[in-house]
Design an enzyme around this catalytic site. Sequence first.
Site: not given
Length: 295
Positions: A157, A196, A206, A209, A211
């Site tokens: 991120y 990640y 994870r 995905h 959000h």
Amino acid sequence: MGLEGHPTATAPRREAPVADAVPGLPLPALRRGSAPALLTQADITAEIEAEHAVSAGLRARGLAVPATRNDFAPYRSSILRHPTKDPVQADPEAVELLAPVFGERDVHALEADLTATGAGEPVGERIVVTGRVVDGEGRPVRRQLVEVWQANAAGRYAHRRDQHPAPLDPNFTGVGRCLTDDDGTYRFTTIKPGPYPWNNHRNAWRPAHIHFSLFGTQFTQRLITQMYFPGDPLFALDPIYQSTTDPVDRELLVARYDHDVTQHEWCTGYRWDIVLTGTHRTRLEEPAEPGEEHA
Ligand SMILES: [Fe+2]
């Protein structure tokens, strides 16, 4: 690690008795709260299986189980922060005086293209993600503000709290938004995010995905969830994905590849519909405390 928003409302729940309210039933097998660094994937996988067995047993007895467990022990941080009290009732008109608002003209068409925010092209697999926001009867939810945020192709991120050793992409912020059209359709052009690591346990990763946030007509109606990609090998290992204990409901969180969305020599395409109410509704996340974050 990733970041979450703070939803403040949820769609209606099923109306049968809820498992946690039934006296005398066994609690999920493990609630020991072990230090994450000492936990292995095998520990977490065993906990997921134990929790699912309890949920399946309750369903077999005709009891309603919350579709998504907010106190899902394998997802460690959910234990300390999940809501334990009913939401505080507020005067909606008074809230509107203080809550964020937006105008439709504030949302520019370019904000739906996450590949267009930098001076150059971001690295990764260009994709289009589209779908409809509908109610339980299939009616479109029009002029709905849909916001997305995601990791880059390397699984990082663009945020100071994400310090895992994967490269940032100067041409990718990972945030976008758009309004649904008259048919309830949203559409984003972006880069397929990478998986990640996160701190739930040792070697925790994870699944890829995106959000999603649906704003509603005011901030108190905001709903948040995550969209996944088909065939991800991390599904079985991920306690967030598995906190939705019904396998049918979990499938509803996974987009499907759609070759009609795929564009010749440009991008691949995925379709994912969001159903707000009814038995086939998309499972949504519960509110987090302000200032908290999770994956
Ligand atoms: Fe995330």
